[in-house]
Design a protein around this motif. Structure first.
Motif, short mmCIF file in Angstrom:
data_model
loop_
_atom_site.label_atom_id
_atom_site.label_comp_id
_atom_site.label_asym_id
_atom_site.label_seq_id
_atom_site.Cartn_x
_atom_site.Cartn_y
_atom_site.Cartn_z
N TYR A 123 0.86 -1.18 0.00
CA TYR A 123 0.00 0.00 0.00
C TYR A 123 0.90 1.24 0.00
CZ TYR A 123 -3.91 2.95 1.61
OH TYR A 123 -4.89 3.92 1.73
N GLY A 124 0.56 2.24 -0.78
CA GLY A 124 1.40 3.43 -0.92
C GLY A 124 1.79 4.08 0.39
N TYR A 125 0.83 4.24 1.30
CA TYR A 125 1.11 4.86 2.60
C TYR A 125 2.18 4.05 3.33
CZ TYR A 125 0.22 7.07 7.14
OH TYR A 125 0.36 7.75 8.32
N CYS A 126 2.09 2.75 3.25
CA CYS A 126 3.07 1.89 3.93
C CYS A 126 4.47 2.13 3.37
CB CYS A 126 2.68 0.42 3.78
SG CYS A 126 1.15 0.00 4.63
N ASN A 127 4.57 2.22 2.05
CA ASN A 127 5.87 2.42 1.41
C ASN A 127 6.47 3.78 1.73
OD1 ASN A 127 4.61 0.71 -1.49
ND2 ASN A 127 5.71 -0.16 0.22
N PHE A 128 5.66 4.81 1.71
CA PHE A 128 6.17 6.16 1.86
C PHE A 128 6.27 6.64 3.30
CE2 PHE A 128 4.58 6.16 -2.53
CZ PHE A 128 5.76 6.49 -3.17
N VAL A 129 5.44 6.11 4.19
CA VAL A 129 5.42 6.61 5.57
C VAL A 129 5.94 5.58 6.57
CG1 VAL A 129 3.97 7.59 7.39
CG2 VAL A 129 3.51 8.16 5.01
N ILE A 130 5.48 4.35 6.46
CA ILE A 130 5.86 3.34 7.46
C ILE A 130 7.25 2.78 7.21
CG2 ILE A 130 5.22 1.15 8.54
CD1 ILE A 130 2.27 1.85 7.93
N ASP A 131 7.60 2.48 5.97
CA ASP A 131 8.93 1.92 5.69
C ASP A 131 10.06 2.78 6.24
OD1 ASP A 131 7.93 -0.40 4.53
OD2 ASP A 131 8.19 0.29 2.47
N PRO A 132 10.03 4.12 6.09
CA PRO A 132 11.10 4.94 6.67
C PRO A 132 11.15 4.86 8.21
CG PRO A 132 9.97 6.18 4.97
CD PRO A 132 9.17 4.92 5.20
N LYS A 133 9.98 4.74 8.86
CA LYS A 133 9.96 4.61 10.32
C LYS A 133 10.58 3.28 10.74
CE LYS A 133 5.95 7.54 11.20
NZ LYS A 133 6.47 8.55 12.08
N LEU A 134 10.30 2.24 9.98
CA LEU A 134 10.90 0.93 10.29
C LEU A 134 12.40 0.96 10.07
CD1 LEU A 134 8.17 -1.45 8.85
CD2 LEU A 134 8.66 -0.96 11.25
N ALA A 135 12.86 1.66 9.05
CA ALA A 135 14.30 1.80 8.81
C ALA A 135 14.96 2.53 9.97
CB ALA A 135 14.55 2.53 7.49
N LYS A 136 14.30 3.57 10.47
CA LYS A 136 14.82 4.32 11.61
C LYS A 136 14.87 3.42 12.86
CE LYS A 136 14.23 8.85 13.72
NZ LYS A 136 13.40 10.04 13.80
N LEU A 137 13.82 2.64 13.08
CA LEU A 137 13.79 1.70 14.19
C LEU A 137 14.98 0.75 14.10
CD1 LEU A 137 12.31 0.14 16.56
CD2 LEU A 137 11.27 -1.23 14.74
N ARG A 138 15.20 0.17 12.95
CA ARG A 138 16.28 -0.81 12.76
C ARG A 138 17.65 -0.18 12.96
NH1 ARG A 138 12.71 -2.43 7.92
NH2 ARG A 138 11.31 -3.92 8.92
N LYS A 139 17.78 1.08 12.57
CA LYS A 139 19.07 1.77 12.72
C LYS A 139 19.34 2.13 14.19
CE LYS A 139 21.58 5.87 11.28
NZ LYS A 139 21.51 7.16 10.61
N LEU A 140 18.33 2.70 14.86
CA LEU A 140 18.52 3.20 16.22
C LEU A 140 18.38 2.14 17.31
CD1 LEU A 140 16.47 6.53 16.02
CD2 LEU A 140 18.96 6.26 15.91
N HIS A 141 17.61 1.09 17.06
CA HIS A 141 17.28 0.14 18.12
C HIS A 141 17.45 -1.32 17.68
CE1 HIS A 141 15.68 3.55 20.33
NE2 HIS A 141 15.00 3.89 19.26
N SER A 142 18.48 -1.60 16.91
CA SER A 142 18.66 -2.95 16.39
C SER A 142 18.79 -3.99 17.51
CB SER A 142 19.88 -3.02 15.47
OG SER A 142 21.05 -2.65 16.18
N ASP A 143 19.30 -3.59 18.65
CA ASP A 143 19.46 -4.51 19.78
C ASP A 143 18.14 -4.88 20.45
OD1 ASP A 143 19.31 -1.79 20.65
OD2 ASP A 143 20.10 -2.38 22.62
N LYS A 144 17.07 -4.18 20.10
CA LYS A 144 15.76 -4.43 20.72
C LYS A 144 14.79 -5.16 19.80
CE LYS A 144 16.40 -1.75 24.48
NZ LYS A 144 17.70 -2.14 24.95
N LEU A 145 15.29 -5.60 18.63
CA LEU A 145 14.40 -6.21 17.66
C LEU A 145 14.30 -7.72 17.81
CD1 LEU A 145 15.36 -4.13 14.51
CD2 LEU A 145 13.56 -3.71 16.19
N LYS A 146 13.15 -8.25 17.38
CA LYS A 146 12.91 -9.71 17.42
C LYS A 146 13.85 -10.41 16.47
CE LYS A 146 8.08 -9.35 18.74
NZ LYS A 146 6.69 -9.39 18.37
#
Length: 178
Positions: free
Chosen positions: A155-178
């Motif tokens: 879905y477009g919203y997912c690609n443009f809005v959510i994907d960047p937030k997930l990238a930020k999560l993975r960059k800043l908090h990789s030690d807290k991920l499943k």
């Protein structure tokens, strides 16, 4: 080791975004999209929430194991994966329903929320405007809003809005991920 199950209720704009972020976090057992903080009686609908007239915010309720991830860590992830400095807005989403908010479940959560906001503040150019309020009621959102990102990854919203937030999560908090 036995579990220490707790709840956190937060809103950082569209609940699809915050839900997708916390579904990737270690210790998070369940994430439910919903509504809180409103001033009208009865169970609100998505359409009513979008009007901005009910006073509710789009939120998620996180069920987590505090033996795996602390409430403080939940809030640090929250405060660093959305913009807590924009009043009633996240990106193109505008209105009180998109406000940054922490609904605390007890006085301990309130104290932790206040400390986290104070500690995170120096990392932002503008003042933090995240509301910290007691949770009154949590209303689960309609079925089509649950697991939205997982069910609609293209879905477009997912690609443009959510994907960047997930990238930020993975960059800043990789030690807290499943």
């Amino acid at each position: 080791m036995s579990k220490n199950i707790q709840l956190a209720t937060i809103g950082g704009g569209c609940f699809w975004c915050t839900e997708a972020v916390f579904q990737e976090v270690k210790g998070v057992e369940k994430v439910v999209s919903g509504y809180s903080g409103g001033n009208v009686p009865g169970h609100p609908t998505y359409r009513e929430i979008c009007s901005g007239l009910t006073g509710h915010a789009e939120v998620i309720q996180i069920t987590f194991d505090a033996n795996v991830i602390s409430y403080e860590d939940i809030l640090v992830i929250f405060m660093t994966t959305h913009d807590p400095t924009t009043l009633n807005r996240q990106g193109a989403d505008r209105g009180t329903q998109y406000r940054s908010v922490i609904f605390y479940h007890d006085e301990n959560q309130k104290e932790i929320a206040e400390v986290v906001c104070k500690e995170i503040a120096p990392y932002y150019e503008n003042p933090i405007v995240t509301e910290i309020s007691p949770l009154d009621k949590f209303y689960e959102a309609e079925k089509e809003h649950q697991d939205f990102y997982r069910n609609n990854p293209n879905y477009g919203y997912c690609n443009f809005v959510i994907d960047p937030k997930l990238a930020k999560l993975r960059k800043l908090h990789s030690d807290k991920l499943k």
